[in-house]
Structures are given as C-alpha cells and as structure tokens.
Scaffold this motif. Structure first.
Motif, PDB file in Angstrom:
ATOM      1  N   ALA A   1       0.847  -1.197   0.000  1.00 30.53           N
ATOM      2  CA  ALA A   1       0.000   0.000   0.000  1.00 30.53           C
ATOM      3  C   ALA A   1       0.878   1.241   0.000  1.00 30.53           C
ATOM      4  N   LEU A   2       0.347   2.334  -0.479  1.00 29.43           N
ATOM      5  CA  LEU A   2       1.088   3.592  -0.454  1.00 29.43           C
ATOM      6  C   LEU A   2       1.350   4.008   0.988  1.00 29.43           C
ATOM      7  N   SER A   3       2.492   4.634   1.211  1.00 22.73           N
ATOM      8  CA  SER A   3       2.827   5.118   2.548  1.00 22.73           C
ATOM      9  C   SER A   3       1.958   6.314   2.911  1.00 22.73           C
ATOM     10  N   ALA A   4       2.026   6.721   4.165  1.00 26.92           N
ATOM     11  CA  ALA A   4       1.236   7.867   4.618  1.00 26.92           C
ATOM     12  C   ALA A   4       1.608   9.130   3.841  1.00 26.92           C
ATOM     13  N   GLU A   5       2.902   9.327   3.616  1.00 29.02           N
ATOM     14  CA  GLU A   5       3.327  10.517   2.885  1.00 29.02           C
ATOM     15  C   GLU A   5       2.874  10.468   1.436  1.00 29.02           C
ATOM     16  N   GLU A   6       2.968   9.295   0.809  1.00 26.74           N
ATOM     17  CA  GLU A   6       2.517   9.158  -0.577  1.00 26.74           C
ATOM     18  C   GLU A   6       1.015   9.374  -0.685  1.00 26.74           C
ATOM     19  N   THR A   7       0.279   8.862   0.311  1.00 32.68           N
ATOM     20  CA  THR A   7      -1.173   9.055   0.315  1.00 32.68           C
ATOM     21  C   THR A   7      -1.519  10.534   0.425  1.00 32.68           C
ATOM     22  N   LYS A   8      -0.823  11.242   1.290  1.00 33.29           N
ATOM     23  CA  LYS A   8      -1.077  12.681   1.445  1.00 33.29           C
ATOM     24  C   LYS A   8      -0.802  13.419   0.143  1.00 33.29           C
ATOM     25  N   ARG A   9       0.241  12.981  -0.577  1.00 35.38           N
ATOM     26  CA  ARG A   9       0.555  13.648  -1.840  1.00 35.38           C
ATOM     27  C   ARG A   9      -0.549  13.414  -2.862  1.00 35.38           C
ATOM     28  N   VAL A  10      -1.066  12.186  -2.929  1.00 33.79           N
ATOM     29  CA  VAL A  10      -2.154  11.893  -3.861  1.00 33.79           C
ATOM     30  C   VAL A  10      -3.364  12.761  -3.549  1.00 33.79           C
ATOM     31  N   LEU A  11      -3.724  12.839  -2.275  1.00 36.11           N
ATOM     32  CA  LEU A  11      -4.898  13.630  -1.900  1.00 36.11           C
ATOM     33  C   LEU A  11      -4.652  15.112  -2.131  1.00 36.11           C
TER      34      LEU A  11
ATOM     35  N   PRO B   1     -11.588  18.853   5.845  1.00 38.42           N
ATOM     36  CA  PRO B   1     -12.293  18.102   6.895  1.00 38.42           C
ATOM     37  C   PRO B   1     -12.438  16.615   6.597  1.00 38.42           C
ATOM     38  N   LEU B   2     -12.361  16.247   5.301  1.00 41.30           N
ATOM     39  CA  LEU B   2     -12.559  14.848   4.930  1.00 41.30           C
ATOM     40  C   LEU B   2     -11.249  14.123   4.646  1.00 41.30           C
ATOM     41  N   ASN B   3     -10.145  14.839   4.704  1.00 39.02           N
ATOM     42  CA  ASN B   3      -8.865  14.271   4.301  1.00 39.02           C
ATOM     43  C   ASN B   3      -8.518  13.033   5.111  1.00 39.02           C
ATOM     44  N   VAL B   4      -8.633  13.142   6.429  1.00 39.19           N
ATOM     45  CA  VAL B   4      -8.261  12.019   7.298  1.00 39.19           C
ATOM     46  C   VAL B   4      -9.185  10.835   7.063  1.00 39.19           C
ATOM     47  N   SER B   5     -10.491  11.085   6.933  1.00 38.48           N
ATOM     48  CA  SER B   5     -11.444   9.998   6.718  1.00 38.48           C
ATOM     49  C   SER B   5     -11.152   9.242   5.428  1.00 38.48           C
ATOM     50  N   VAL B   6     -10.816   9.971   4.381  1.00 40.68           N
ATOM     51  CA  VAL B   6     -10.506   9.324   3.103  1.00 40.68           C
ATOM     52  C   VAL B   6      -9.262   8.459   3.236  1.00 40.68           C
TER      53      VAL B   6
ATOM     54  N   VAL C   1     -12.705   7.157  -3.643  1.00 39.94           N
ATOM     55  CA  VAL C   1     -13.278   7.779  -2.451  1.00 39.94           C
ATOM     56  C   VAL C   1     -12.962   9.271  -2.421  1.00 39.94           C
ATOM     57  N   ALA C   2     -11.754   9.627  -2.856  1.00 41.81           N
ATOM     58  CA  ALA C   2     -11.400  11.050  -2.908  1.00 41.81           C
ATOM     59  C   ALA C   2     -12.306  11.797  -3.876  1.00 41.81           C
ATOM     60  N   ALA C   3     -12.604  11.169  -5.012  1.00 43.99           N
ATOM     61  CA  ALA C   3     -13.511  11.807  -5.977  1.00 43.99           C
ATOM     62  C   ALA C   3     -14.888  12.014  -5.378  1.00 43.99           C
ATOM     63  N   ALA C   4     -15.396  11.015  -4.634  1.00 44.79           N
ATOM     64  CA  ALA C   4     -16.697  11.158  -3.989  1.00 44.79           C
ATOM     65  C   ALA C   4     -16.674  12.271  -2.955  1.00 44.79           C
ATOM     66  N   ALA C   5     -15.589  12.345  -2.181  1.00 44.25           N
ATOM     67  CA  ALA C   5     -15.488  13.389  -1.165  1.00 44.25           C
ATOM     68  C   ALA C   5     -15.358  14.768  -1.807  1.00 44.25           C
ATOM     69  N   ARG C   6     -14.635  14.816  -2.918  1.00 47.91           N
ATOM     70  CA  ARG C   6     -14.409  16.111  -3.577  1.00 47.91           C
ATOM     71  C   ARG C   6     -15.678  16.636  -4.224  1.00 47.91           C
TER      72      ARG C   6
ATOM     73  N   MET D   1     -23.403   7.124   6.668  1.00 47.44           N
ATOM     74  CA  MET D   1     -23.109   6.284   7.824  1.00 47.44           C
ATOM     75  C   MET D   1     -21.912   6.814   8.613  1.00 47.44           C
ATOM     76  N   ASP D   2     -22.019   8.055   9.049  1.00 48.66           N
ATOM     77  CA  ASP D   2     -21.022   8.655   9.920  1.00 48.66           C
ATOM     78  C   ASP D   2     -19.621   8.627   9.314  1.00 48.66           C
ATOM     79  N   GLY D   3     -19.503   9.112   8.085  1.00 44.52           N
ATOM     80  CA  GLY D   3     -18.178   9.221   7.514  1.00 44.52           C
ATOM     81  C   GLY D   3     -17.802   8.087   6.592  1.00 44.52           C
ATOM     82  N   GLY D   4     -18.775   7.287   6.148  1.00 48.25           N
ATOM     83  CA  GLY D   4     -18.474   6.200   5.236  1.00 48.25           C
ATOM     84  C   GLY D   4     -18.886   6.542   3.823  1.00 48.25           C
ATOM     85  N   VAL D   5     -18.519   5.665   2.890  1.00 46.55           N
ATOM     86  CA  VAL D   5     -18.862   5.913   1.503  1.00 46.55           C
ATOM     87  C   VAL D   5     -20.316   5.539   1.257  1.00 46.55           C
TER      88      VAL D   5
END
Length: 716
Positions: free
Chosen positions: A170-180, A188-193, A207-212, A221-225
């Motif tokens: 899986a992508l690392s935390a830093e790589e994930t942040k770069r993608v987002l 507000p949705l960054n962490v949830s995604v 999921v990022a597209a849905a959040a965006r 459902m409280d922060g779900g897709v």
C-alpha cells in the motif's frame, strides 16, 4: 518516494496526440514505487545483480497497471521499444498467444510488459515453459498479476536466478497525502478518506472523488462511503464470492480485522471454518501474521460498509456474537491468549466508538507481543532511557529485579530485538512505595481516594517506550491497553488501574475511553513530564465498559465514548461517580443499605443508590434489589432473626403505609416492631459489609446473573 519531476520523459505535450496528453497526465499523477522502478532500471542497464524477469503482484487496485505504464515511460526514455500485452485479452490457444507476443521476437532488446496475467488461464505456465526461453537475451520482462508467481519460478534453478518477485505494498502515509493533495479533497474529509482507503490507490482515487464532488453531505453512515460507491469498490477490490459462506467469512474478518480459524469456527462451525480459512489465506488482499489473517484496509472497510448497507440487522447480530465470543475468551483462556482476544475486541469497535487509530495494535509488519526474556533486559532498559530518560530506566531496573514477569515486549517475527516495551505491574498494598517515587504517588492516591480492602490489589502500567518515538510510543501503550482490557474483564482483576504516561495530552482522550482519568499527580522524571491516570475498577467495572461498547453499536449510547453514559438505566457517567473515593466507608455503606431497603419497591430510586457500585452488588437496579432481598430472607436463618425477618419483609419487601399498620399486621406492639426493624437493618448492613470487605472474590467480574449470585450465596 518517487513521482513525476523535471527529469520525467514527458511533461506538457503541447499540440501532440491525445495519447501523449494521457501519458503526461499519468506521469504527473504517479506516486511512489521507488524500489520497483529501481529494479527495472537496473535490468534495463544490464547490471550484474539485476534480474531480467520481474514479477509484480498485489490485490486489485494496488496500482499494478499504473506501475506498468510508468515503466513503459521509463523504458521509452531509455531508448527501448515496448511490447504491452493485456492478459485479459490474450487468446487461450497457443497460436493466438504466439501472435499476441510475436513483436517481442522481432526486437534484439525488447521490453515486454504483461498486465492482468491471472486473467488468462495457463498463460503464466506457457510464458515460462514455451515462450520466454526463446526471447532475445537482452530482453526485460515485467509481469503483473493479482496472485503471486507460480512455484515453478522458484523451484527451477534457472528461473530462480533470472526472475524476481515483488509484492506491491500500500502507499505510505506521505505518498497518500501527496495523492490527496493533488485531488483537492476538502480538508475536513482528508483524514477519513486516508483511513478508509488504507493506501490502496484505486480506493483512494474513487473515495477522494466522492469526497471532492459530494462534500461532507456525500458521505453516509457517519463518515463512510455511499451505498453505490461501496458496491463499486466491492466489485473492483474483492470481486465475486463463491458462496454465502465466503461472504460471512469476509464479514467476520472485516469486523475483527485479524481473524483466526478458531474465531471462524465459533461463527461457521468446524468444517466450514477450516475450508474458509484456507480460502481466505489464498486471497491477494490478505496478509498472514503470527496471530491470524489480516485484511487489507480498503477491503476491510469496503466489506464492513457493504454488510451495514445490505443487512444492518445481520451486521448488528454478527457484531454482538463476536463481542460475546471474544469476552468469553478473555475470561477463560490463558492470559497470553486473552491478550490476543482483547486486541480483537478493541479492533471490533475501532470504527464505531472512535477508539483512535493510534491504538491499533494489529501491525501490518510481522511483529509479535510476548513476555520479556532475560536476554532482552539490556535492550528494554535502552528503549526506556531513550524515551523517558535515565532516571526512569533506573526505576525500570528495580522492577526488572523484583517483577520481571511484568515486562512485555514487541519484537519482529521470527525473532529479533524488542522494538517496543512496557510493564504491567501487579501490586498488593504499598509495594514499591519507598523505592519508586512514582509508586509513592500511586499509593498516595489509593489512600486518599479508595483504600484497598482484603484480597485486593492494583495494576500499574509503566515505561511505555519504542525506538525514536519520544512523543508517541504507540505500540507500547497499545500493549498496556490490551493488558487493561484482559485484566479487568477476567475474574479477580485489580481494584485500581493506573497508567503513567508523558504529560502532553496525546493519550488523554484515549485513556478516558477506557475509564482512565487524569489525576492531580504530575512530576518530572529526568526532564520528561509525566502524569498519573487512574481508574477505580470498583466504581467503573469492566461490565460497565463492555455495556457501553454494545450501546454504542445499538445506538443507545453517544456512538463515540463507551464511558459516557446516562443515569437511570443502571449506568452512570464516569465523572458523576458518587464520591471522589469510589469506595464507601462503613457508615456510608450502612446508610446506603438502609436507603436501598426503603427503595426496594421503587426501581428508579434504587438505580441511583451508591450501593449498586459496591462489591456485593451487581451493576443495575434489579440485581441490587435481589441482593438486598436475599439478605432480608437470610435473617430468618439467624438466631433470634425471626422477628427482624418478619419486620423487614413487611416494611421493605411487601410494603405498608405506616409503621403502625405494619405492627398491627404482625400482631406486635409498635415499639417491638420498630426494635425488630432496627435490628433487621443493622444485621443486613453488617452481613453485607462483611462480604464487601472480606469476601475472597466477586463472581464473574460483576456480571453474574441474579441466579448465579444467589447460588453462590447458597454454596457459601
């Protein structure tokens, strides 16, 4: 981490072809995979240690196709011609296959990229046995598949020397942040995604597209897709399932995160569990750990959401069954296994009760938690000195001499030096008070806020340390939280639990969710500020915590904090405990008994009686009523107890309007009735107080049924 930059072979395409624009966009969006690209470049350059055949594998959505596109650009930039073959479109017959790969044979140094290898039955064996031996010696071959390479690549010495297998992580935390960051997800949705996708690039993008596009209102459902996106993700990440039994297997695994065959057996039965466990182990989105099988995060979240959308009642019933099974395991199995069950119980609730991800004690790397060995002691002391300073390490040295079994470590599998450590001290009255200043503060708190009674003890979690984690030794604190759950749920646990942690507020909210509140005790140990957190288990027993967790699922609680409860239902907010001490004095106990007897026919009033948090009473108004009534009935068995027994039954159990009416019903004078009633209250109070202070234990950690409790009284 690597991605597109100034040295990339493509950038802005100007007028160009549409395909060039697509390639440029892919290059700009590509993130990570530095190790795989390095191995590919080494093969292109013909380096001595390089392998000309690379096999990349991983679950759906992990980025295999994106990596092949990136490697294609790298090969083109190096002046090599590229042949791309899609396994999903490759003919099944030998002639058709040969035609699909013919261009490779016409180039002296081709680069062959084969995507979706698993989609064509027999293609992998055909490549290895029939086609690849005839390609030019300067060729570089990269194959991508959801499944790992067949054993023939390893067992054949020739191919073992030429081929290399690489599982895409899986992508690392830093790589994930770069993608987002590139996808403009609302903050507000960054962490949830990020938490939902778990580093899976496909899930992250969808999921990022849905959040965006949908914003916070697009999340269900409280922060779900959404239900629709859940179905898409299930199809792309998991695919079709052979039977309903396989779906149940996935749902169980998704609820607990890491599943064992034993846990599946409790839900599916012995034969079905063995077959399902073997099937699960073979899936590309599963990692085998020492404690079981772990689902990839995106798959786990997708399966859980799918179950909640499509069968909410079944989801709740499954959750409750798993809860009951894990609690029973904690109570009955040996302590080391109880720790694993406690970890599973925590994971069961992590996405429901907002128990923070920092507490997640299921590691995706290969580590195990176990008792500290003598050979580990030097490493443990070094970890503690690094995280908490030399003074704390000296205190740890003292406890390693006096209670070495208290120390637990987290080490790599199959063996390696500890990477984190903690100590779970079990102490009787005033042990270590003069030798350890922290224990002096602990015992001071106990004296002032709830002295120990006969046969009671305390537990103290100390020395939370991990490498280069001076502010957040998460693994070590997770070990202590695991011990906390196991110790308090099992019969005969501590009266008090204390945690000693760095005083920086990082863990305050998490500890509160386990009933641990900060005390006034703060100190400085070798320049490291620390604070004492405490929980009087007699005031807040494990049964309260467990009931709060279940209420958070059923919707009766606040959905976030299992320690946050409502008066009037046998539960009470932790910060509304009757007294700061949490333990009644003998006089307070007697007053509570008298008040409880008078309230026997008023359940709502009885539910607020401080006696219900005593040792002799189970949690809940009805159980307290049974305890008091039983004590009243037992008066008849005592010498001279007939009159007091009749007076108490008439006054408290049956109920009369006035003392005069009660005396007339019993046929005695008013003064005699009052004397009998006073004697009854005194004897009931004395009997229960003796049991409160001197009983050897409490049945099933305050959770016995009324019938079990009454039977235990009869047995005694």
């Amino acid at each position: 981490m690597s991605g597109s930059n100034a040295t990339d072979p493509v950038g802005s395409c100007g007028g160009g072809l549409l395909g060039e624009h697509v390639a440029a966009a892919r290059a700009r969006a590509f993130v990570g995979r530095a190790a795989e690209r390095k191995a590919f470049r080494a093969a292109l350059a013909g380096e001595a240690e390089a392998r000309p055949v690379l096999f990349v594998h991983g679950p759906g959505g992990i980025g295999k196709s994106a990596l092949l596109h990136r490697l294609s650009l790298d090969a083109t930039a190096a002046g090599r011609s590229v042949v791309w073959v899609d396994g999903a479109r490759t003919p099944a017959d030998a002639c058709g296959r040969l035609d699909a790969f013919r261009d490779v044979l016409d180039d002296p140094a081709p680069v062959l990229l084969v995507d979706s290898l698993e989609r064509c039955t027999g293609l992998e064996a055909w490549l290895r046995e029939s086609f690849l031996p005839d390609v030019p010696g300067d060729a570089v071959v990269v194959m991508a598949s959801r499944t790992p390479p067949q054993p023939g690549w390893r067992t054949d010495p020739g191919w073992a020397a030429c081929a290399r297998s690489m599982k895409l992580p899986a992508l690392s935390a830093e790589e994930t942040k770069r993608v987002l960051g590139d996808q403009d997800v609302p903050p507000p949705l960054n962490v949830s995604v990020r938490e939902f996708a778990g580093g899976n690039p496909l899930a992250l993008s969808l999921v990022a597209a849905a959040a965006r596009t949908g914003g916070e209102a697009g999340w269900s459902m409280d922060g779900g897709v959404s239900r629709r996106l859940t179905a898409v993700l299930f199809h792309r990440l998991v695919g079709g399932l052979p039977t309903e039994q396989h779906r149940r297997t996935l749902q169980v695994t998704a609820r607990v995160g890491t599943v064992t065959e034993e846990l599946l057996r409790a839900e599916l039965g012995a034969g079905a569990a063995a077959r399902s466990f073997a099937w699960l182990r073979a899936q590309p989105w599963v990692t085998a750990l020492g404690c079981g099988l772990l689902l990839d995060e995106a798959v786990r979240n997708t399966v859980a959401h799918d179950a909640r959308w499509n069968d909410p009642d079944g989801f709740a019933a499954l959750h409750e069954r798993l809860h009951d099974h894990l609690v029973e395991q904690i109570r009955t199995v040996p302590f080391d296994r109880a720790l694993d069950a406690a970890a599973a119980l925590h994971r069961l609730y992590r996405d429901i009760t907002a128990l923070p991800p920092a507490h997640e004690w299921t590691a995706r790397d290969s580590h195990e938690d176990e008792a500290c060995r003598p050979v580990d002691e030097a490493t443990v002391l070094g970890l503690i000195a690094d995280c908490e300073g030399p003074e704390s390490a000296e205190n740890a040295r003292f406890w390693l001499r006096h209670q070495p079994e208290a120390f637990r470590v987290r080490r790599p599998v199959p063996y390696g030096p500890p990477r984190a450590c903690t100590a779970w001290l079990r102490l009787t009255a005033y042990e270590g008070e003069t030798a350890d200043p922290v224990l002096a503060a602990v015992w001071d708190h106990v004296r002032r806020h709830g002295p120990l009674r006969a046969n009671e003890r305390i537990s103290v979690a100390r020395f939370h340390a991990g490498p280069r984690e001076r502010r957040d030794a998460s693994s070590a604190v997770a070990l202590s939280l695991r011990c906390l759950v196991a110790e308090t749920v099992r019969t005969g646990g501590p009266a008090w639990v204390f945690f000693v942690l760095r005083d920086d507020g990082v863990w305050d909210g998490a500890l509160r969710r386990h009933g641990l509140l900060p005390t006034e005790h703060r100190w400085d140990v070798g320049g490291v500020p620390q604070r004492l957190f405490a929980r009087d288990v007699r005031v807040f027993p494990a049964s309260d915590w467990l009931r709060g967790l279940l209420r958070s699922v059923s919707g009766e609680g606040d959905g976030r904090d299992p320690c946050h409860r409502v008066n009037g239902a046998g539960l009470v907010r932790t910060d509304e405990a009757r007294t700061p001490t949490g333990v009644l004095s003998e006089r307070e106990f007697a007053d509570a008994v008298h008040a409880g007897l008078r309230a026997l026919r008023r359940p709502s009033e009885l539910a607020l009686n401080p006696l219900r948090r005593s040792r002799v009473a189970a949690v809940g108004g009805e159980d307290l009523a049974a305890v008091l009534q039983q004590a009243v009935y037992e008066l008849a068995e005592e010498q001279g107890g007939h009159g007091p027994h009749q007076a108490a039954v008439t006054a408290f159990v049956e109920g009369t309007a006035t003392h005069q009416a009660a005396a007339e019903r019993l046929g005695v004078s008013l003064s005699t009735y009052r004397r009998h009633l006073r004697t009854a209250v005194e004897r009931v109070s004395a009997r229960l107080w003796h049991e409160e202070v001197y009983a050897s234990g409490v049945p099933d950690e305050y959770t016995s049924s009324v019938g079990d409790r009454e039977q235990s009284r009869v047995d005694r």
